[in-house]
Design a protein around this motif. Structure first.
Motif, PDB file in Angstrom:
ATOM      1  N   PHE A 263      -4.647   1.507  -4.811  1.00 61.41           N
ATOM      2  CA  PHE A 263      -4.995   1.757  -3.150  1.00 61.41           C
ATOM      3  C   PHE A 263      -6.237   0.966  -2.703  1.00 61.41           C
ATOM      4  O   PHE A 263      -6.148   0.237  -1.949  1.00 61.41           O
TER       5      PHE A 263
ATOM      6  N   LEU B 136       0.993  -1.287  -0.069  1.00 65.38           N
ATOM      7  CA  LEU B 136       0.021   0.074  -0.033  1.00 65.38           C
ATOM      8  C   LEU B 136       0.880   1.216   0.039  1.00 65.38           C
ATOM      9  O   LEU B 136       0.606   2.207  -0.634  1.00 65.38           O
TER      10      LEU B 136
ATOM     11  N   VAL C 144       3.272   4.820  -3.389  1.00 71.89           N
ATOM     12  CA  VAL C 144       3.569   6.321  -3.556  1.00 71.89           C
ATOM     13  C   VAL C 144       4.754   6.688  -4.436  1.00 71.89           C
ATOM     14  O   VAL C 144       5.007   7.848  -4.761  1.00 71.89           O
TER      15      VAL C 144
ATOM     16  N   PRO D 248       2.197  -3.161  -7.477  1.00 72.46           N
ATOM     17  CA  PRO D 248       2.531  -1.822  -8.157  1.00 72.46           C
ATOM     18  C   PRO D 248       3.236  -1.858  -9.358  1.00 72.46           C
ATOM     19  O   PRO D 248       3.404  -0.803 -10.159  1.00 72.46           O
TER      20      PRO D 248
ATOM     21  N   GLY E 150      -6.374  -2.140  -0.466  1.00 71.82           N
ATOM     22  CA  GLY E 150      -7.473  -2.099   0.687  1.00 71.82           C
ATOM     23  C   GLY E 150      -8.223  -2.937   0.600  1.00 71.82           C
ATOM     24  O   GLY E 150      -8.475  -3.516   1.793  1.00 71.82           O
TER      25      GLY E 150
ATOM     26  N   TYR F  14      -2.516   9.213 -10.770  1.00 74.28           N
ATOM     27  CA  TYR F  14      -3.343   9.559  -9.654  1.00 74.28           C
ATOM     28  C   TYR F  14      -4.417   8.357  -9.787  1.00 74.28           C
ATOM     29  O   TYR F  14      -4.943   7.939  -8.758  1.00 74.28           O
TER      30      TYR F  14
ATOM     31  N   TYR G  24      -3.083   5.159  -8.995  1.00 75.24           N
ATOM     32  CA  TYR G  24      -2.613   4.979  -7.564  1.00 75.24           C
ATOM     33  C   TYR G  24      -3.965   4.851  -6.936  1.00 75.24           C
ATOM     34  O   TYR G  24      -3.960   4.003  -6.210  1.00 75.24           O
ATOM     35  N   LEU G  25      -5.027   5.377  -7.398  1.00 82.03           N
ATOM     36  CA  LEU G  25      -6.359   5.124  -6.655  1.00 82.03           C
ATOM     37  C   LEU G  25      -6.746   3.832  -6.694  1.00 82.03           C
ATOM     38  O   LEU G  25      -7.282   3.122  -5.753  1.00 82.03           O
TER      39      LEU G  25
END
Lengths: 211, 211, 211, 211
Positions: free
Chosen positions: A57, A25, A29, A96, A61, A50, A53-54
């Motif tokens: 995540f 997680l 970044v 990732p 999550g 972005y 990334y979202l």
């Protein structure tokens, strides 16, 4: 008798999985960190990062929420459980990679690069979900590994959810050949549906107590 | 009496080792992250990275399974145990280094670069295994550190396994001078044999209970 | 009855949040690592990185202290608590991104780059604080989730602190259009005030005991 | 009475510190990862990186052993303890920075670069040790925070050890102006002495039990 109680393998499986998922997680970044000063325009042009990334995540999550829920229902681990769990973590720790591929492909890649990035994302989603289905089904048939009799049907329902993830990934891959961006965006309502479904389930509140 | 119970050093040794191994496992993905968009061809040409990733993941995953099993049989830690364990972790935390060397050497290195990368891999495997053999033998002779009398023979058997790892690494190194790729591929059946052997052992299931 | 006690979700929420915050804190150093040898002058000219590092370290450190304090007062978690907590962690895990932006913008960026970096910092501070206010208010109304009756007013006070963080971020953003550096420096006395306020609170000492 | 037992802040301080130290230990390897295939000669010429890695690993490993020992003697934490501990972690989490500086300066830096790198290493060693001395002295005067009456003299002895670390760092810094390499090498016998001293202490073995 000289034998002492051993710490349960399931406890270490939980804490190890927590650590792996927490690190994945947080490593996401690193893809956002710039090498030089960014102009406001460069920041806006970086939107594919972005979005990637979202999505990543929310993927990790959701894996964590599901894993926590599942492992709270398991009270024993054997080598089969540990290796299948390592299979799930192998998939999760690769996330990732397609995230970075998608982000670069949407920024300055060709259409073929974008489709290839979505193929890798689909493969990683399957790599994560296939051992999880196997783990669900293995646990569903072994009540002696579970905390309560109601946990066997939970495991079967979770196997269906994991299978649905594989199906979503394959449908998204089909769409990738028409529009790679749409095939990525399709994950967001799926996550939203998952979160809403979890928020509407109220049962765990009663059962869960920290004493 | 004013003295209160202290948290056991062995518990913190377990959680610290878990954290180190979880991070090493997760950092491996950093080698896969691209700097620019990848074409489908570039993705396929990157196969040495995937092979190196898989070998490194299996290495750290096996270390974790073995470490969990071993430390569940240990109920005390003293400075000797803690420093020998730090030696094992030193070897484990270096694994991403030969992984990256092998991956680059197979992609665009000379034959000498590939052999050098396998030499580093062998050295790191020994750096990991030598303190582990020492730890196994140290614990095998100290029943007061162990949870049960049957754990001393377990430690002796584990010393043999760790010594076998060193032997495998040396054999693989010999093969590296003939074919560096084969010397890497040789690890995969070794891991497969280890996993199958662990899955066939059924005893821990009975002993392991989360209550 | 066959049902066994389950490990509490709140315990895993605590350890997962700890791991995420610990990793974010530690990843910040990656921005300081040089690619080549640094002259004494280059080290001194790198002061914006040190200032950005300190601000980010204090941000994550304060989040950790607050989170520890809050979660010690919560004894149950449900999906709402877990997703709101994931929202807080999403904000926290993004902190290295504006940190790197600020550091590069102060070193070799234009004024517009510096303002843009502070806008991103403000957005991330809000992304971290908005779900936290929601979590505070959600918990304040549910005494059955809390360890003691005095914890509901604590949650309401913490909602005010989180809201004050959002206000500070917005004031700092306004100042960024006059002087980006001053808008960053303004966070340091805020953190100092927070630390002094926490050091003057003596109550937790009596309540907190490791037995 | 409605108040429930709270999880102790000291337990979360321990697990958070473990996680931070484990990550710092593991991130050190990132400096070793190559960008391209390495020839055998390039691998040998990279010796300053290996020396820097070993020194940094021993630094963080020793911090972990000391921290574990100390925190096993503490049974309460208040905000003062938590912020002083964050100060120790700030120093520890910076260690990869001087490690990279030293490694690059020894490989291709001027003498001035090498001295500057050792100055940063000394500053970071002090940043780590000064809050630790303060924490030692704070705890030595508060028996109500300690597990047993014998722990107050332990804290005073540890304050001396931490002060000796600062002295070693300053002596090493003086030597850096004559020979930067010698000033780095001087740490290795210091660590060896620390490890031997710890191995000769046998007392903790008796006190430490996992039940």
């Amino acid at each position: 008798m000289a034998t002492r109680k051993r710490p349960p393998a399931i406890a270490r499986l939980r804490s190890f999985s927590d650590a792996v998922l927490a690190i994945v997680l947080t490593l996401l970044v690193l893809e956002l960190l710039p090498d030089v000063a960014q102009s406001p325009r460069a920041l806006l042009d970086n939107w594919p990062s972005y979005l990637a990334y979202l999505t990543a995540f929310l993927t990790i999550g959701s894996v964590w929420v599901n894993h926590t829920e599942q492992m709270s229902r398991v009270r024993r681990a054997n080598p089969v459980v540990m290796f299948l769990n390592l299979g799930v973590l192998l998939g999760a720790s690769l996330v990732p990679w397609p995230t970075a591929l998608i982000s670069h492909a949407l920024k300055d890649g060709t259409r073929a690069d974008q489709i290839a990035a979505m193929v890798v994302f689909t493969l990683v989603a399957c790599l994560l979900s296939v051992p999880w289905v196997a783990l669900d089904l293995y646990l569903a048939r072994r009540p002696q590994f579970l905390a309560s009799p109601e946990d066997a049907p939970w495991m079967r329902r979770h196997a269906l959810t994991s299978a649905a993830t594989i199906l979503t990934a394959l449908v998204s891959l089909g769409i990738a050949f028409i529009s790679p961006l749409v095939s990525l965006l399709i994950y967001l309502p799926v996550f939203a549906a998952f979160i809403v479904a979890r928020l509407l389930e109220r049962a765990p509140v009663e059962a869960d107590d920290d004493e």
